[in-house]
Every structure is written in C-alpha cells, then in structure tokens.
Design a protein around this motif. Structure first.
Motif, short mmCIF file in Angstrom:
data_model
loop_
_atom_site.label_atom_id
_atom_site.label_comp_id
_atom_site.label_asym_id
_atom_site.label_seq_id
_atom_site.Cartn_x
_atom_site.Cartn_y
_atom_site.Cartn_z
N ALA A 119 0.84 -1.20 0.00
CA ALA A 119 0.00 0.00 0.00
C ALA A 119 0.87 1.25 0.00
O ALA A 119 0.57 2.22 -0.70
CB ALA A 119 -0.93 -0.01 1.21
N ALA A 120 1.96 1.22 0.77
CA ALA A 120 2.84 2.38 0.82
C ALA A 120 3.47 2.64 -0.55
O ALA A 120 3.54 3.77 -1.01
CB ALA A 120 3.92 2.19 1.87
N SER A 121 3.90 1.57 -1.22
CA SER A 121 4.45 1.73 -2.57
C SER A 121 3.41 2.33 -3.49
O SER A 121 3.71 3.21 -4.30
CB SER A 121 4.86 0.38 -3.15
OG SER A 121 5.97 -0.11 -2.49
N GLY A 122 2.18 1.85 -3.37
CA GLY A 122 1.10 2.36 -4.20
C GLY A 122 0.88 3.85 -3.99
O GLY A 122 0.44 4.55 -4.89
N LEU A 123 1.22 4.34 -2.79
CA LEU A 123 1.05 5.77 -2.50
C LEU A 123 2.29 6.56 -2.89
O LEU A 123 2.35 7.77 -2.65
CB LEU A 123 0.76 5.96 -1.01
CG LEU A 123 -0.64 5.54 -0.56
CD1 LEU A 123 -0.73 5.49 0.96
CD2 LEU A 123 -1.68 6.48 -1.11
N GLY A 124 3.28 5.87 -3.45
CA GLY A 124 4.44 6.60 -3.95
C GLY A 124 5.60 6.68 -2.97
O GLY A 124 6.50 7.50 -3.13
N VAL A 125 5.60 5.82 -1.93
CA VAL A 125 6.73 5.77 -1.00
C VAL A 125 7.75 4.77 -1.54
O VAL A 125 7.38 3.68 -1.94
CB VAL A 125 6.27 5.32 0.41
CG1 VAL A 125 7.46 5.19 1.34
CG2 VAL A 125 5.25 6.28 0.96
N ARG A 126 9.02 5.17 -1.56
CA ARG A 126 10.05 4.19 -1.92
C ARG A 126 10.42 3.46 -0.64
O ARG A 126 11.31 3.87 0.11
CB ARG A 126 11.23 4.88 -2.56
CG ARG A 126 10.79 5.55 -3.86
CD ARG A 126 11.88 6.29 -4.52
NE ARG A 126 12.96 5.42 -4.95
CZ ARG A 126 13.99 5.85 -5.65
NH1 ARG A 126 14.08 7.12 -5.97
NH2 ARG A 126 14.93 5.03 -6.03
N VAL A 127 9.71 2.36 -0.41
CA VAL A 127 9.69 1.73 0.90
C VAL A 127 11.09 1.32 1.36
O VAL A 127 11.51 1.65 2.48
CB VAL A 127 8.74 0.51 0.90
CG1 VAL A 127 8.82 -0.23 2.21
CG2 VAL A 127 7.32 0.96 0.62
N GLN A 128 11.82 0.61 0.51
CA GLN A 128 13.11 0.09 0.97
C GLN A 128 14.11 1.22 1.23
O GLN A 128 14.89 1.16 2.18
CB GLN A 128 13.67 -0.92 -0.02
CG GLN A 128 12.94 -2.24 -0.02
CD GLN A 128 12.89 -2.88 1.37
OE1 GLN A 128 13.78 -2.72 2.20
NE2 GLN A 128 11.82 -3.59 1.65
N ARG A 129 14.08 2.24 0.38
CA ARG A 129 15.03 3.34 0.58
C ARG A 129 14.70 4.11 1.87
O ARG A 129 15.57 4.42 2.67
CB ARG A 129 15.01 4.28 -0.63
CG ARG A 129 16.24 5.15 -0.69
CD ARG A 129 16.16 6.12 -1.84
NE ARG A 129 15.07 7.08 -1.65
CZ ARG A 129 14.99 8.22 -2.32
NH1 ARG A 129 15.88 8.51 -3.23
NH2 ARG A 129 13.98 9.05 -2.10
N THR A 130 13.40 4.37 2.06
CA THR A 130 12.98 5.05 3.28
C THR A 130 13.40 4.27 4.52
O THR A 130 13.93 4.81 5.48
CB THR A 130 11.43 5.20 3.29
OG1 THR A 130 11.04 5.83 2.09
CG2 THR A 130 10.96 5.98 4.47
N ARG A 131 13.17 2.94 4.44
CA ARG A 131 13.47 2.10 5.59
C ARG A 131 14.97 2.11 5.89
O ARG A 131 15.38 2.19 7.05
CB ARG A 131 12.99 0.68 5.28
CG ARG A 131 13.00 -0.24 6.45
CD ARG A 131 12.19 -1.47 6.16
NE ARG A 131 10.77 -1.16 6.15
CZ ARG A 131 9.85 -1.90 5.56
NH1 ARG A 131 10.21 -2.97 4.90
NH2 ARG A 131 8.59 -1.55 5.60
N MET A 132 15.79 2.06 4.84
CA MET A 132 17.23 2.03 5.04
C MET A 132 17.70 3.34 5.67
O MET A 132 18.48 3.34 6.62
CB MET A 132 17.93 1.81 3.70
CG MET A 132 19.38 1.45 3.85
SD MET A 132 20.15 1.29 2.23
CE MET A 132 20.29 2.99 1.76
N LEU A 133 17.20 4.46 5.15
CA LEU A 133 17.62 5.76 5.68
C LEU A 133 17.22 5.91 7.15
O LEU A 133 18.01 6.34 7.99
CB LEU A 133 16.99 6.89 4.86
CG LEU A 133 17.55 7.08 3.45
CD1 LEU A 133 16.75 8.14 2.69
CD2 LEU A 133 19.02 7.47 3.53
N LEU A 134 15.98 5.54 7.44
CA LEU A 134 15.49 5.68 8.82
C LEU A 134 16.26 4.78 9.76
O LEU A 134 16.62 5.17 10.87
CB LEU A 134 14.00 5.35 8.87
CG LEU A 134 13.08 6.45 8.34
CD1 LEU A 134 11.72 5.89 8.02
CD2 LEU A 134 12.96 7.56 9.38
#
Lengths: 269, 340
Positions: free
Chosen positions: B232-247
């Motif tokens: 769902a997050a990807s569908g909303l335009g979040v780059r999930v893996q990159r966000t997760r790695m940065l956080l």
C-alpha cells in the motif's frame, strides 16, 4: 482498437529464479474495467504486481504512458496509478477519515500538508464510497464490507486515472462482494477511471468487466470483451472445468454453470 | 485538527492534542533541567540558575553552571531525545511495539565495543568511540543478514534477537576476561550513567541530533505510510526500501552515539514512544513527542537517582523504574480496550 496507457510486451516475471510468466504481453485499454482471471498460481497477481511497479520484470518493462514505470519517480507514478493491495494494514486506533486522508500522500509535501483540495477530495471520496457517515469511527471497529469501502475511498482520494485492485472481494460475503463490485462499476462509469482488478469469481468477472484477461500458466489465453471470449471451451481450457455458458438472466452477460457430476449408471429398479 | 495555510499554497497540519502534549512535556523538561542545574554541593535557586544562564551570574556561578552541571544536563537531554526518537522509528519500522535497540541487538553491539576497550585498556574517549562503532557495525550486520528482496519488519526483529543473543554471550565472555577493577568500570558503563559527563561527551551527540533529527522528521510522513503495509505504501508513492534504510541508519547512529555518551541507558527507547502515542492518542508513530518525552524521562530519572535515592545511583537504574512504572500504570488505567 482502443488506446492503452498501461501495459507491457515480452515481459518475463520471476521471483528470484522461479519464473512465473515468460514473454507476456498485456495492454489495459483506456477507460476499461479490466479484470484478470485464471486458476490459482496462474500469475494473475504477479502480473498486477508488475503493472503496479511492485515487481520488476526480469525481461521487458511495464510502460506507463510510454515510459518505463520503474524509471519514473515514485510519487509521479502514484499520482497516475493507484493500488489497493490484497491485505493492507490499518494502523491501530486510526479513524476512517484519517485513513482516507492518507490517500492524499502523493499530492502532499512537507510544507503542503493539507490543502483545501485535499479536504474536498477526501470528503468526495468518502461520499462516493458511502462511508461519509463513518468519519469518526475507528477502522478496527468496522465490518469487513465497510472496511473495504474505506480502503477504496483511500484509493479514490489518490485521484489517479488508473486504479489497480488486487482481489478486492476476498474475505467478503456474497452481498458485500456485490456491493464492492457495484461500487467499482459505478466509479468506472461515472468517474471515467480505468480499473484493473484481479478477481477469483469468473461470473463476477464476466458480469462486471468490460475487458477480460484470462490467464493460465503465465500465459494470456484470451483477452477481450466477456461476451465475445467467455465460452465453454475457454473455461475448459483455462480452468479445466467442464461447463455450460448461458446468458445471465439479470444482465445478459455470460454465466458459467459448471457441469453436474457425471452419474455412474442409473438406479436399478 | 488545526490547519495553518498561507496564501502561497503552503499548509501545515497540526493536531491540537499532539501540540499540547509536546508543549507541556517540553516545559516540564526545561523545568526539571533548571532544577537539575541548581542541585549540587553549591545549591542554586531556579532564579539564580536562570540569571546565570542568561549571563548575569558571578564568575564562580558561571563556572559551576556551564562547566560542571550543564554538560551533564545536556548529555542527559541529548541521550533522552536520541533514544526517544530512535525508539519511535524502530517501533514503526518493525511494526512491533517491542522493537527497541535493546531487543534488536544494537545496545549489545555497543556494549561489546566498550567491553573490548575495557579488556585491552583505553581511555574514556576510546571507549566512547568503540561503543559507537560497536553499535553501528551491529546495525549494519543485522541489516545485511535480514536483507532478502528488501528488509521486512518481522525478519529484522528475528535477526536482531539472534544477533543480540550471540553478542550477550560474547559480552559475558569478555566480562570474565577482564580484571576485577576493570569489571566494575564495565558494569558501571553497562548500567548507563551521566556521572561526570563533560561537553566532550555531549557535543558529538548534539551535533548528530542537529543533522539527524530534521532528517528523520522529514521522513516521518513516509514512515507513517509504511504502516499501511509495504504494498500500500508503494502504491502511495513511497520508496519503501530506501525510506526504511535511511530511517534505520539514522536511528542506529543515534542509539550508537547515545551509548557512546552515557552507556546503554535502558528502557527509554522502549517507553518514550508508547507514552507519546498514548498521551497524544494518535495512531501510529509520533516522532517529535517521543523525542521530547525521552528527554523528560532521562533527566527526570537522573534527578531521582541523585536526590531521592541514597548512594548516587546511575541514571540507568531509574529509567526502567520510572518509565516502565508509568507505562504499566497507563496500560492498567487505559479505558479503551484493544489498543496495544
């Protein structure tokens, strides 16, 4: 021949080394309600994942408006193409209006957190899916059908011309299945959106789809208008199910009636 | 909900309750801070403290405040802020209310780094550096092991627990190898303490916070979307893996550097986000309130350790009692059922 904004040709779809589909070619006709059907493990959900940029084809590319969808900025894609996955998670204690508002994410920024447009579109989306009277309720407290309508409202609030739905009727009882599908058909007709859904039920697909894609073993067996392509032969080929296809008395669309269990002889007098 | 809009299409959304909780906790933290600076062998009233802080104190007061007491307070505030923030990030990333650096093994990694220095000998600066390095290396290791077509919450927790178990064993072994004198130094470090902290302890963490805190807060909206599930997050335009790695990288850095500054102060990273969520009554992650509450718990715990209990206990002994006790009380009195 209608135009298509979303599709791909010669796609190979694979998870690690397990190839699900080879040399797959699909095109989603503009302003269609496209439904993908096929037996379990035929690759229909995998195809939807590829179309929604969740899965990168190992060969070929999914094109959105002519550009490789994996190379487009994620937010730009999310303003054109919406996705309602099979089992999204509602955070604990989130309210209905708040969840629907999350659909506005691709249109927002750090300094543009809640525009008048956001407010209006969230309200409209909730009205369109009939959840406007649930605004203050917690999502956890809703019934399955209500919850699915809330998720649909979130996807609508994203305001994308294309919307992908992965088995939107799973886990719902028959009345709620029809309710959700009727809603999808209405959104398709009234708002002119292109819808792509994976469905399990062939009769639902035949009734609601304007364009049907039938898959088996990673191949597209047939694609086209249900009235044209749904025949006893196709169902036999795709699902391996002997059946008759009659006219749906309600809608005139094809209705698949599975053949009765073959009787072994007759009862002796 | 309050929305502030400018004519230039800018808009900021504020939850009144979040704002109120954040402000009250911030004021409480400052108040405890002023009392903390006033406490010691040379007691100062709050007005004296404020007068000295604004530049109106005698040279002696000036020295006591800025060189002796403020560094300890600054370290406590920075450690609490870093742990509250990192804890909220971890809990949201792994979608598990138990996701904290203690459970995921980063704390144990810092401890291993510190114990190695205790065993082979080295000054406090080397020890701090080794603690930071241990935490960062452990974070990297866990990330790499958990990676499988992206990193997902559940795997991260399991890998973290596994690595943490291994490191606990390694730490136990190291403790048996060091001489008795060093062992007591190690034990004190392992409890988490603010005793004798100077500006050199506080500054690296404060600098890291100045960079990482805005960066993590900027990622907060994307983090909130990942709570809907990766797809769902990807569908909303979040780059999930990159966000997760940065956080994850930002949170691991904060935890490692706070361990370098004060040792592994336990339980703040676990409690602060829960308290923040309950007090603000907001679903999902609330980074800023968690950071403020983390700071409040830490300085409050340090004051309780210094004043209320005999024998100058290290802060780490009290954070668990205060933070955990308050959390249990809150859970016990919470009316709305079914909310974790």
């Amino acid at each position: 021949m209608s135009t298509s904004r979303l599709g791909g040709s010669g796609l190979r779809l694979a998870y690690d080394r397990r190839v699900v589909a080879e040399d797959l070619t699909v095109a989603v006709p503009d302003r269609s309600f496209t439904v993908i059907i096929g037996p379990n493990a035929c690759g229909k959900s995998t195809l939807l994942r590829a179309l929604s940029r969740l899965l990168k084809p190992t060969v070929g590319a999914v094109l959105l408006d002519g550009a490789d969808i994996r190379r487009l900025p994620a937010r730009a894609v999310a303003r054109t193409l919406g996705l309602l996955p099979q089992s999204p998670t509602a955070p604990d204690g989130i309210g209905v209006a708040e969840l629907v508002a999350r659909g506005r994410y691709p249109h927002q920024g750090l300094l543009r957190q809640w525009s008048p447009d956001d407010e209006r579109i969230v309200a409209e989306s909730m009205a369109a899916t009939g959840v406007d009277d649930l605004g203050d309720r917690l999502v956890d407290e809703l019934s399955g059908g209500q919850r699915q309508r809330v998720w649909l409202a979130m996807a609508l609030a994203q305001q994308t011309p294309l919307l992908l739905l992965d088995e939107p009727t799973t886990y719902l009882d028959i009345a709620h299945q029809i309710e959700v599908l009727d809603l999808c058909a209405r959104l398709h007709e009234e708002q002119g959106r292109t819808l792509v859904a994976v469905l399990h039920d062939l009769n639902h697909a035949a009734r609601y789809a304007t364009h049907l894609i039938a898959m088996r073993d990673g191949r597209v067996v047939a694609a086209g208008e249900p009235r044209r392509i749904v025949t006893a032969e196709l169902v036999e080929e795709v699902f391996g199910l002997p059946c008759r296809v009659i006219e749906d008395p309600e809608t005139g669309t094809p209705l698949v009636v599975p053949a009765a269990r073959a009787r072994v002889g007759t009862v002796a007098r | 909900m309050i929305v502030i809009r400018t004519p230039g299409r800018l808009s900021v959304r504020l939850q009144p309750r979040v704002l109120a909780v954040g402000t009250v906790c911030l004021l409480l933290t400052l108040a405890v801070g002023v009392l903390a600076v006033g406490h010691g062998e040379y007691p100062m009233s709050p007005t004296d403290v404020l007068r000295t802080l604004t530049g109106g104190g005698s040279p002696a007061e000036e020295f006591i405040v800025t060189q002796l007491r403020l560094p300890r307070l600054a370290t406590g505030l920075a450690v609490g802020t870093a742990l509250g923030l990192a804890g909220a990030v971890f809990q949201s990333l792994v979608r598990n209310p138990l996701g904290s650096p203690d459970v995921l093994g980063f704390t144990q990694g810092s401890a291993t780094g510190a114990l190695v220095v205790v065993a082979v000998g080295g000054g406090s600066a080397v020890l701090a550096g080794a603690a930071a390095l241990g935490g960062i290396v452990t974070g990297l290791l866990i990330y790499l092991i958990a990676w499988r077509r992206g990193v997902h919450g559940y795997r991260l927790v399991l890998v973290g627990i596994g690595v943490s178990a291994i490191l606990t064993g390694v730490n136990g072994y190291l403790m048996t190898r060091v001489p008795l004198m060093s062992a007591s130094r190690a034990m004190l470090w392992l409890t988490g303490s603010l005793d004798g902290r100077g500006w050199s302890d506080a500054v690296p963490l404060l600098a890291a916070l100045a960079v990482l805190m805005p960066a993590l807060l900027a990622c907060a909206p994307a983090l909130r979307m990942t709570e809907l599930g990766d797809d769902a997050a990807s569908g909303l335009g979040v780059r999930v893996q990159r966000t997760r790695m940065l956080l994850l990288a930002g949170a691991v850095l904060l935890v490692a550097l706070s361990a370098a500054a004060a040792g592994p102060v336990p339980f703040v990273a676990l409690t602060a986000p829960h308290l923040a969520r309950r007090l603000t009554r907001s679903p999902g992650v609330t980074l800023l309130p968690a950071a403020v509450i983390g700071a409040l718990i830490t300085v409050l715990a340090d004051q309780v350790a210094l004043r209320a209990l005999p024998g100058q206990l290290p802060v780490g002994v009290v954070t668990g009692v205060i933070g955990g006790g308050y959390l249990v009380w809150l859970l016990a009195t919470e009316r709305r059922a079914g909310r974790l």
